[in-house]
Design an enzyme around this catalytic site. Structure first.
Site: not given
Ligand code: NAD
Length: 297
Positions: A54, A98, A121
Protein backbone atom coordinates in the site's frame (compact mmCIF):
# COMPACT_ATOMS: atom_id res chain seq x y z
CA UNK A 1 -18.37 -21.17 -24.11
CA UNK A 2 -15.04 -19.85 -22.87
CA UNK A 3 -15.37 -16.82 -20.62
CA UNK A 4 -13.86 -13.42 -21.29
CA UNK A 5 -11.19 -12.88 -18.65
CA UNK A 6 -11.67 -9.60 -16.78
CA UNK A 7 -8.10 -8.41 -16.29
CA UNK A 8 -8.11 -6.79 -12.85
CA UNK A 9 -4.38 -6.13 -13.00
CA UNK A 10 -4.69 -4.01 -16.16
CA UNK A 11 -7.88 -2.36 -14.86
CA UNK A 12 -6.14 -1.47 -11.59
CA UNK A 13 -3.20 0.03 -13.49
CA UNK A 14 -5.69 2.29 -15.33
CA UNK A 15 -7.34 3.31 -12.06
CA UNK A 16 -3.94 4.15 -10.56
CA UNK A 17 -3.04 6.19 -13.66
CA UNK A 18 -6.34 8.07 -13.33
CA UNK A 19 -5.58 8.71 -9.63
CA UNK A 20 -2.05 9.89 -10.49
CA UNK A 21 -3.42 12.42 -13.00
CA UNK A 22 -5.69 13.87 -10.30
CA UNK A 23 -2.86 13.95 -7.79
CA UNK A 24 -0.80 15.97 -10.33
CA UNK A 25 -3.68 18.41 -10.82
CA UNK A 26 -4.19 18.83 -7.06
CA UNK A 27 -0.48 19.56 -6.62
CA UNK A 28 0.01 21.81 -9.68
CA UNK A 29 -3.23 23.80 -9.48
CA UNK A 30 -3.96 23.83 -5.75
CA UNK A 31 -0.66 23.07 -4.01
CA UNK A 32 -2.25 20.06 -2.27
CA UNK A 33 -0.68 16.61 -1.86
CA UNK A 34 -3.18 13.91 -0.82
CA UNK A 35 -1.85 11.91 2.14
CA UNK A 36 -2.66 8.38 3.32
CA UNK A 37 -1.78 7.21 6.84
CA UNK A 38 -1.63 3.47 7.44
CA UNK A 39 -1.55 2.15 11.00
CA UNK A 40 -0.13 -1.32 11.57
CA UNK A 41 -0.31 -2.91 15.01
CA UNK A 42 1.95 -5.92 15.62
CA UNK A 43 3.92 -8.06 13.22
CA UNK A 44 1.43 -10.24 11.37
CA UNK A 45 3.43 -11.21 8.24
CA UNK A 46 0.46 -10.94 5.81
CA UNK A 47 -0.46 -7.51 7.20
CA UNK A 48 3.15 -6.35 6.85
CA UNK A 49 3.14 -7.36 3.17
CA UNK A 50 -0.17 -5.51 2.55
CA UNK A 51 1.03 -2.38 4.34
CA UNK A 52 4.33 -2.35 2.41
CA UNK A 53 2.61 -2.65 -0.93
CA UNK A 54 0.00 0.00 0.00
CA UNK A 55 2.82 2.41 0.96
CA UNK A 56 4.74 1.73 -2.26
CA UNK A 57 1.72 2.31 -4.50
CA UNK A 58 0.70 5.42 -2.58
CA UNK A 59 4.09 6.97 -3.33
CA UNK A 60 4.00 5.76 -6.96
CA UNK A 61 0.83 7.78 -7.67
CA UNK A 62 2.44 10.88 -6.13
CA UNK A 63 0.65 10.90 -2.78
CA UNK A 64 2.24 11.16 0.66
CA UNK A 65 2.43 7.93 2.63
CA UNK A 66 2.62 7.95 6.42
CA UNK A 67 3.25 4.59 8.07
CA UNK A 68 2.71 4.14 11.80
CA UNK A 69 3.94 0.84 13.20
CA UNK A 70 2.90 0.10 16.77
CA UNK A 71 3.92 -2.76 19.04
CA UNK A 72 1.50 -5.69 19.30
CA UNK A 73 0.88 -4.85 22.98
CA UNK A 74 0.08 -1.16 22.40
CA UNK A 75 -2.68 0.08 24.70
CA UNK A 76 -6.07 1.02 23.26
CA UNK A 77 -5.60 4.52 24.71
CA UNK A 78 -2.31 5.02 22.81
CA UNK A 79 -3.83 3.75 19.55
CA UNK A 80 -6.86 6.03 19.96
CA UNK A 81 -4.57 8.96 20.69
CA UNK A 82 -2.66 8.32 17.43
CA UNK A 83 -5.97 8.20 15.52
CA UNK A 84 -6.99 11.48 17.14
CA UNK A 85 -3.72 13.08 15.97
CA UNK A 86 -4.24 11.78 12.43
CA UNK A 87 -7.87 12.98 12.44
CA UNK A 88 -6.59 16.48 13.21
CA UNK A 89 -3.61 16.45 10.83
CA UNK A 90 -4.50 18.45 7.68
CA UNK A 91 -1.81 16.66 5.62
CA UNK A 92 -3.60 13.32 6.22
CA UNK A 93 -6.69 12.82 4.02
CA UNK A 94 -7.08 9.06 4.47
CA UNK A 95 -6.57 6.84 7.52
CA UNK A 96 -6.46 3.06 7.37
CA UNK A 97 -6.02 0.80 10.38
CA UNK A 98 -4.81 -2.56 9.10
CA UNK A 99 -7.05 -5.40 10.32
CA UNK A 100 -7.09 -7.78 12.09
CA UNK A 101 -6.02 -6.06 15.31
CA UNK A 102 -4.60 -8.04 18.26
CA UNK A 103 -7.32 -9.50 20.48
CA UNK A 104 -7.00 -6.98 23.35
CA UNK A 105 -8.04 -4.11 21.03
CA UNK A 106 -11.71 -3.45 20.20
CA UNK A 107 -11.70 -3.17 16.38
CA UNK A 108 -15.16 -1.57 16.21
CA UNK A 109 -14.18 1.08 18.75
CA UNK A 110 -10.92 1.82 16.93
CA UNK A 111 -12.50 2.01 13.44
CA UNK A 112 -15.31 4.22 14.73
CA UNK A 113 -12.73 6.62 16.21
CA UNK A 114 -11.54 7.51 12.69
CA UNK A 115 -13.04 10.69 11.24
CA UNK A 116 -15.59 9.23 8.76
CA UNK A 117 -14.43 11.72 6.10
CA UNK A 118 -10.93 10.15 6.34
CA UNK A 119 -12.17 6.54 6.64
CA UNK A 120 -10.84 5.35 3.26
CA UNK A 121 -11.65 1.71 4.10
CA UNK A 122 -15.33 2.67 4.44
CA UNK A 123 -15.77 0.62 7.62
CA UNK A 124 -16.88 3.44 9.98
CA UNK A 125 -20.48 2.96 11.10
CA UNK A 126 -21.42 6.35 9.56
CA UNK A 127 -20.12 5.28 6.16
CA UNK A 128 -21.91 1.93 6.49
CA UNK A 129 -25.17 3.80 7.17
CA UNK A 130 -24.63 6.33 4.38
CA UNK A 131 -23.98 3.54 1.87
CA UNK A 132 -27.04 1.59 3.07
CA UNK A 133 -29.25 4.64 2.58
CA UNK A 134 -27.79 5.49 -0.84
CA UNK A 135 -25.97 8.63 0.31
CA UNK A 136 -22.48 9.84 -0.52
CA UNK A 137 -20.00 7.86 1.59
CA UNK A 138 -16.54 6.32 1.59
CA UNK A 139 -17.10 2.91 -0.03
CA UNK A 140 -15.17 -0.23 1.06
CA UNK A 141 -12.36 -0.83 -1.43
CA UNK A 142 -12.89 -4.48 -2.42
CA UNK A 143 -16.60 -4.18 -3.33
CA UNK A 144 -15.90 -0.82 -5.02
CA UNK A 145 -13.30 -2.54 -7.22
CA UNK A 146 -15.80 -5.30 -8.09
CA UNK A 147 -18.44 -2.71 -8.98
CA UNK A 148 -16.03 -0.79 -11.23
CA UNK A 149 -15.16 -3.96 -13.16
CA UNK A 150 -18.83 -4.97 -13.49
CA UNK A 151 -19.85 -1.52 -14.73
CA UNK A 152 -16.98 -1.46 -17.18
CA UNK A 153 -17.87 -4.89 -18.57
CA UNK A 154 -21.66 -4.56 -18.70
CA UNK A 155 -22.37 -0.84 -18.88
CA UNK A 156 -25.73 -0.83 -17.07
CA UNK A 157 -26.36 -3.48 -14.40
CA UNK A 158 -30.03 -2.53 -14.10
CA UNK A 159 -32.40 -5.47 -13.65
CA UNK A 160 -29.68 -8.12 -13.49
CA UNK A 161 -29.95 -10.93 -10.93
CA UNK A 162 -26.91 -10.79 -8.64
CA UNK A 163 -26.03 -13.47 -6.10
CA UNK A 164 -23.35 -12.66 -3.54
CA UNK A 165 -21.96 -15.63 -1.63
CA UNK A 166 -20.77 -14.38 1.77
CA UNK A 167 -22.29 -11.83 4.16
CA UNK A 168 -19.22 -10.22 5.74
CA UNK A 169 -19.20 -6.55 6.65
CA UNK A 170 -16.15 -5.87 4.51
CA UNK A 171 -17.22 -7.59 1.28
CA UNK A 172 -20.63 -9.30 1.09
CA UNK A 173 -22.90 -6.69 2.69
CA UNK A 174 -21.40 -3.56 1.06
CA UNK A 175 -21.29 -5.40 -2.30
CA UNK A 176 -25.03 -6.03 -1.93
CA UNK A 177 -25.68 -2.33 -1.19
CA UNK A 178 -23.67 -1.26 -4.24
CA UNK A 179 -25.42 -3.68 -6.58
CA UNK A 180 -28.82 -2.62 -5.19
CA UNK A 181 -27.75 0.96 -5.88
CA UNK A 182 -27.17 -0.06 -9.50
CA UNK A 183 -30.66 -1.61 -9.62
CA UNK A 184 -29.73 -5.29 -9.54
CA UNK A 185 -32.04 -7.82 -7.89
CA UNK A 186 -29.73 -8.93 -5.10
CA UNK A 187 -29.56 -12.17 -3.13
CA UNK A 188 -27.02 -12.63 -0.35
CA UNK A 189 -26.21 -16.30 0.19
CA UNK A 190 -24.25 -17.59 3.18
CA UNK A 191 -23.30 -20.69 5.13
CA UNK A 192 -26.93 -21.44 6.09
CA UNK A 193 -28.43 -20.88 2.62
CA UNK A 194 -30.60 -23.80 1.45
CA UNK A 195 -29.82 -25.15 -2.03
CA UNK A 196 -26.85 -22.86 -2.69
CA UNK A 197 -26.25 -24.37 -6.16
CA UNK A 198 -29.87 -23.62 -7.14
CA UNK A 199 -29.59 -20.04 -5.85
CA UNK A 200 -26.30 -19.41 -7.67
CA UNK A 201 -27.69 -20.90 -10.93
CA UNK A 202 -30.26 -18.05 -11.11
CA UNK A 203 -27.57 -15.38 -11.15
CA UNK A 204 -26.50 -13.16 -14.04
CA UNK A 205 -23.75 -11.92 -11.70
CA UNK A 206 -22.06 -14.13 -9.09
CA UNK A 207 -19.76 -12.54 -6.50
CA UNK A 208 -17.97 -15.20 -4.44
CA UNK A 209 -16.57 -13.92 -1.12
CA UNK A 210 -16.43 -16.98 1.09
CA UNK A 211 -12.82 -17.88 1.86
CA UNK A 212 -13.16 -21.52 0.75
CA UNK A 213 -10.80 -22.61 -2.02
CA UNK A 214 -12.49 -23.42 -5.35
CA UNK A 215 -15.86 -23.98 -3.65
CA UNK A 216 -18.04 -22.92 -6.60
CA UNK A 217 -17.95 -25.42 -9.50
CA UNK A 218 -18.84 -24.62 -13.10
CA UNK A 219 -22.15 -26.51 -12.94
CA UNK A 220 -23.48 -23.92 -10.45
CA UNK A 221 -23.01 -21.15 -13.01
CA UNK A 222 -25.74 -20.05 -15.44
CA UNK A 223 -24.30 -20.09 -18.98
CA UNK A 224 -23.05 -16.60 -19.84
CA UNK A 225 -23.07 -15.27 -16.26
CA UNK A 226 -20.36 -12.96 -14.97
CA UNK A 227 -18.28 -14.40 -12.12
CA UNK A 228 -16.38 -12.11 -9.76
CA UNK A 229 -14.06 -14.12 -7.52
CA UNK A 230 -13.08 -12.22 -4.37
CA UNK A 231 -11.51 -15.19 -2.59
CA UNK A 232 -7.80 -15.39 -1.92
CA UNK A 233 -6.80 -18.82 -0.65
CA UNK A 234 -3.37 -20.43 -0.55
CA UNK A 235 -3.35 -24.17 -1.33
CA UNK A 236 -0.64 -26.80 -1.67
CA UNK A 237 0.57 -27.64 -5.17
CA UNK A 238 0.81 -31.34 -6.06
CA UNK A 239 4.58 -31.17 -6.69
CA UNK A 240 5.29 -29.12 -3.55
CA UNK A 241 5.01 -25.42 -2.82
CA UNK A 242 1.79 -23.43 -2.75
CA UNK A 243 -0.38 -21.35 -5.07
CA UNK A 244 -3.21 -18.85 -4.76
CA UNK A 245 -6.74 -19.81 -5.80
CA UNK A 246 -10.09 -18.11 -5.50
CA UNK A 247 -13.44 -19.23 -4.11
CA UNK A 248 -14.54 -20.49 -7.54
CA UNK A 249 -13.13 -23.40 -9.49
CA UNK A 250 -11.69 -21.28 -12.27
CA UNK A 251 -11.26 -23.93 -14.96
CA UNK A 252 -14.80 -25.33 -14.81
CA UNK A 253 -16.45 -21.91 -14.27
CA UNK A 254 -14.55 -20.37 -17.21
CA UNK A 255 -16.12 -23.04 -19.47
CA UNK A 256 -19.63 -21.82 -18.65
CA UNK A 257 -19.40 -18.16 -17.61
CA UNK A 258 -19.55 -15.23 -20.02
CA UNK A 259 -16.85 -13.39 -18.05
CA UNK A 260 -14.70 -14.17 -15.04
CA UNK A 261 -12.03 -12.58 -12.87
CA UNK A 262 -8.89 -14.68 -12.29
CA UNK A 263 -7.05 -15.22 -8.99
CA UNK A 264 -4.48 -13.79 -8.77
CA UNK A 265 -4.88 -10.78 -11.06
CA UNK A 266 -8.60 -10.04 -10.63
CA UNK A 267 -10.18 -8.41 -7.61
CA UNK A 268 -6.96 -8.27 -5.54
CA UNK A 269 -5.14 -5.53 -7.48
CA UNK A 270 -8.36 -3.49 -7.65
CA UNK A 271 -8.58 -3.33 -3.86
CA UNK A 272 -5.39 -1.27 -3.45
CA UNK A 273 -6.23 0.84 -6.52
CA UNK A 274 -9.58 1.69 -4.91
CA UNK A 275 -7.86 2.59 -1.64
CA UNK A 276 -5.83 5.18 -3.58
CA UNK A 277 -9.00 6.31 -5.38
CA UNK A 278 -10.78 6.76 -2.04
CA UNK A 279 -7.85 8.80 -0.70
CA UNK A 280 -7.92 11.22 -3.63
CA UNK A 281 -11.72 11.44 -3.32
CA UNK A 282 -11.41 12.19 0.43
CA UNK A 283 -8.82 14.87 -0.33
CA UNK A 284 -11.06 16.57 -2.92
CA UNK A 285 -14.02 16.50 -0.51
CA UNK A 286 -11.88 17.92 2.33
CA UNK A 287 -10.91 20.88 0.14
CA UNK A 288 -14.33 21.38 -1.47
CA UNK A 289 -12.94 20.51 -4.91
CA UNK A 290 -14.72 18.48 -7.61
CA UNK A 291 -14.24 14.75 -7.18
CA UNK A 292 -12.57 12.74 -9.93
CA UNK A 293 -15.12 11.01 -12.15
CA UNK A 294 -15.40 7.22 -12.24
CA UNK A 295 -13.50 6.63 -8.99
CA UNK A 296 -16.47 6.47 -6.63
CA UNK A 297 -19.77 4.57 -6.54
P1 NAD B 1 -15.51 -13.83 6.11
O1 NAD B 1 -14.91 -15.07 6.68
O2 NAD B 1 -15.67 -12.64 6.96
O3 NAD B 1 -16.94 -14.18 5.50
C1 NAD B 1 -17.14 -15.35 4.76
C2 NAD B 1 -18.61 -15.49 4.45
O4 NAD B 1 -18.79 -16.68 3.71
C3 NAD B 1 -19.50 -15.59 5.68
O5 NAD B 1 -20.53 -14.62 5.56
C4 NAD B 1 -20.10 -16.99 5.63
O6 NAD B 1 -21.48 -17.03 5.95
C5 NAD B 1 -19.92 -17.36 4.17
N1 NAD B 1 -19.70 -18.80 4.06
C6 NAD B 1 -18.82 -19.57 4.73
N2 NAD B 1 -18.93 -20.85 4.34
C7 NAD B 1 -19.91 -20.89 3.42
C8 NAD B 1 -20.48 -21.94 2.67
N3 NAD B 1 -20.06 -23.18 2.77
N4 NAD B 1 -21.46 -21.61 1.81
C9 NAD B 1 -21.87 -20.35 1.65
N5 NAD B 1 -21.36 -19.32 2.35
C10 NAD B 1 -20.38 -19.58 3.23
O7 NAD B 1 -14.65 -13.52 4.79
P2 NAD B 1 -14.39 -12.15 4.00
O8 NAD B 1 -13.53 -11.26 4.80
O9 NAD B 1 -15.66 -11.63 3.41
O10 NAD B 1 -13.46 -12.72 2.82
C11 NAD B 1 -13.94 -13.69 1.91
C12 NAD B 1 -12.81 -14.08 0.98
O11 NAD B 1 -12.42 -12.95 0.24
C13 NAD B 1 -11.54 -14.58 1.67
O12 NAD B 1 -10.93 -15.55 0.83
C14 NAD B 1 -10.66 -13.37 1.72
O13 NAD B 1 -9.28 -13.69 1.75
C15 NAD B 1 -11.03 -12.70 0.43
N6 NAD B 1 -10.83 -11.25 0.40
C16 NAD B 1 -10.18 -10.76 -0.69
C17 NAD B 1 -9.98 -9.41 -0.80
C18 NAD B 1 -9.28 -8.90 -2.03
O14 NAD B 1 -8.73 -7.83 -2.01
N7 NAD B 1 -9.33 -9.64 -3.14
C19 NAD B 1 -10.42 -8.53 0.18
C20 NAD B 1 -11.12 -9.06 1.28
C21 NAD B 1 -11.33 -10.43 1.37
Amino acid sequence: MTATVIDGKAFAANVRAHVATHVDTLRDEHGITPGLAVVLVGEDPASQVYVRSKGKMTVEVGMASFEHKLDADVSEADLLSLIDRLNNDPTVHGILVQLPLPGHLDSDLVINAINPAKDVDGFHISNVGLLATGQKSMVPCTPLGCLMMLRDYHGSLSGMDAVIIGRSNIVGKPMAQLLLGDSCTVTIAHSRTKDLPGVVRRADIVVAAVGRPQMVPGDWIKPGATVIDVGINRIDKPGGGTRLVGDVDYDSCAQVAGAITPVPGGVGPMTIACLLANTVTACCRAHGLPEPEGLTA
